[in-house]
Design a protein around this motif. Sequence first.
Motif, mmCIF file in Angstrom:
data_model
loop_
_atom_site.group_PDB
_atom_site.id
_atom_site.type_symbol
_atom_site.label_atom_id
_atom_site.label_comp_id
_atom_site.label_asym_id
_atom_site.label_seq_id
_atom_site.Cartn_x
_atom_site.Cartn_y
_atom_site.Cartn_z
ATOM 1 N N ILE A 1 0.831 -1.200 0.000
ATOM 2 C CA ILE A 1 0.000 0.000 0.000
ATOM 3 C C ILE A 1 0.871 1.256 0.000
ATOM 4 N N GLU A 2 1.959 1.210 0.739
ATOM 5 C CA GLU A 2 2.853 2.365 0.783
ATOM 6 C C GLU A 2 3.657 2.496 -0.512
ATOM 7 N N GLN A 3 4.217 1.400 -0.987
ATOM 8 C CA GLN A 3 5.082 1.427 -2.173
ATOM 9 C C GLN A 3 4.341 1.845 -3.441
ATOM 10 N N THR A 4 3.078 1.513 -3.534
ATOM 11 C CA THR A 4 2.335 1.793 -4.766
ATOM 12 C C THR A 4 1.609 3.137 -4.762
ATOM 13 N N GLY A 5 1.676 3.866 -3.670
ATOM 14 C CA GLY A 5 1.041 5.175 -3.611
ATOM 15 C C GLY A 5 -0.398 5.165 -3.125
ATOM 16 N N ILE A 6 -0.911 3.985 -2.772
ATOM 17 C CA ILE A 6 -2.291 3.913 -2.265
ATOM 18 C C ILE A 6 -2.407 4.721 -0.978
ATOM 19 N N LYS A 7 -1.446 4.559 -0.092
ATOM 20 C CA LYS A 7 -1.485 5.268 1.194
ATOM 21 C C LYS A 7 -1.491 6.780 0.963
ATOM 22 N N ARG A 8 -0.617 7.250 0.101
ATOM 23 C CA ARG A 8 -0.533 8.682 -0.198
ATOM 24 C C ARG A 8 -1.856 9.185 -0.787
ATOM 25 N N ALA A 9 -2.450 8.401 -1.663
ATOM 26 C CA ALA A 9 -3.706 8.801 -2.317
ATOM 27 C C ALA A 9 -4.853 8.923 -1.310
ATOM 28 N N ILE A 10 -4.955 7.961 -0.395
ATOM 29 C CA ILE A 10 -6.064 8.051 0.576
ATOM 30 C C ILE A 10 -5.789 9.123 1.622
ATOM 31 N N GLU A 11 -4.508 9.389 1.899
ATOM 32 C CA GLU A 11 -4.200 10.485 2.819
ATOM 33 C C GLU A 11 -4.629 11.821 2.212
ATOM 34 N N LYS B 1 -7.114 12.189 0.443
ATOM 35 C CA LYS B 1 -8.584 12.196 0.551
ATOM 36 C C LYS B 1 -9.041 12.283 2.003
ATOM 37 N N GLY B 2 -8.079 12.484 2.929
ATOM 38 C CA GLY B 2 -8.441 12.720 4.323
ATOM 39 C C GLY B 2 -8.375 11.518 5.249
ATOM 40 N N ALA B 3 -7.625 10.484 4.889
ATOM 41 C CA ALA B 3 -7.521 9.297 5.750
ATOM 42 C C ALA B 3 -6.955 9.665 7.123
ATOM 43 N N ALA B 4 -7.504 9.040 8.142
ATOM 44 C CA ALA B 4 -7.058 9.268 9.512
ATOM 45 C C ALA B 4 -7.034 7.926 10.241
ATOM 46 N N VAL B 5 -6.288 7.877 11.345
ATOM 47 C CA VAL B 5 -6.228 6.662 12.149
ATOM 48 C C VAL B 5 -7.652 6.263 12.537
ATOM 49 N N GLY B 6 -7.976 4.987 12.374
ATOM 50 C CA GLY B 6 -9.318 4.496 12.661
ATOM 51 C C GLY B 6 -10.147 4.282 11.398
ATOM 52 N N ASP B 7 -9.674 4.838 10.288
ATOM 53 C CA ASP B 7 -10.364 4.603 9.013
ATOM 54 C C ASP B 7 -10.047 3.192 8.523
ATOM 55 N N ILE B 8 -10.806 2.743 7.544
ATOM 56 C CA ILE B 8 -10.688 1.369 7.052
ATOM 57 C C ILE B 8 -10.380 1.377 5.565
ATOM 58 N N ILE B 9 -9.471 0.497 5.166
ATOM 59 C CA ILE B 9 -9.180 0.265 3.759
ATOM 60 C C ILE B 9 -9.833 -1.062 3.408
ATOM 61 N N LYS B 10 -10.718 -1.043 2.430
ATOM 62 C CA LYS B 10 -11.444 -2.258 2.054
ATOM 63 C C LYS B 10 -11.057 -2.652 0.630
ATOM 64 N N LYS C 1 -12.244 -7.903 2.205
ATOM 65 C CA LYS C 1 -11.371 -7.832 3.370
ATOM 66 C C LYS C 1 -11.140 -6.376 3.752
ATOM 67 N N SER C 2 -11.080 -6.143 5.059
ATOM 68 C CA SER C 2 -10.876 -4.798 5.579
ATOM 69 C C SER C 2 -9.643 -4.774 6.459
ATOM 70 N N ILE C 3 -8.840 -3.720 6.296
ATOM 71 C CA ILE C 3 -7.704 -3.519 7.190
ATOM 72 C C ILE C 3 -7.748 -2.078 7.679
ATOM 73 N N LEU C 4 -7.221 -1.865 8.855
ATOM 74 C CA LEU C 4 -7.200 -0.522 9.422
ATOM 75 C C LEU C 4 -6.129 0.315 8.757
ATOM 76 N N TYR C 5 -6.462 1.572 8.477
ATOM 77 C CA TYR C 5 -5.465 2.508 7.992
ATOM 78 C C TYR C 5 -4.518 2.789 9.144
ATOM 79 N N ARG C 6 -3.247 2.936 8.822
ATOM 80 C CA ARG C 6 -2.283 3.352 9.847
ATOM 81 C C ARG C 6 -1.354 4.384 9.243
ATOM 82 N N LYS C 7 -0.863 5.254 10.101
ATOM 83 C CA LYS C 7 0.060 6.323 9.671
ATOM 84 C C LYS C 7 1.371 5.756 9.238
#
Length: 76
Positions: A45-55, A57-66, A70-76
């Motif tokens: 997620i970090e290497q491909t830019g997904i993390k940067r893209a959702i950040e 869009k306002g991603a914050a701790v406690g948000d979910i990546i689906k 399958k769902s995983i928690l977003y983390r900083k």
Amino acid sequence: KFLIEKIIYKKDHKIFRIEGRRIEQLVIMTDINNPEGLERIYRYIEQTGIKRAIERKGAAVGDIIKVKEKSILYRK
């Protein structure tokens, strides 16, 4: 390649639905209950830019990546 297909706004968090052949394949093949498997997904997620893209869009701790069902928690 990936797409933020949808952002679902809940009362106290957001759900980011991600689509993309490779991320979907990785999530399907990975046991997300295994810490090493989950770490592999976070790295991808970090290497491909997904993390940067959702950040952007306002991603914050406690948000979910689906991805798929399958769902995983977003983390900083």
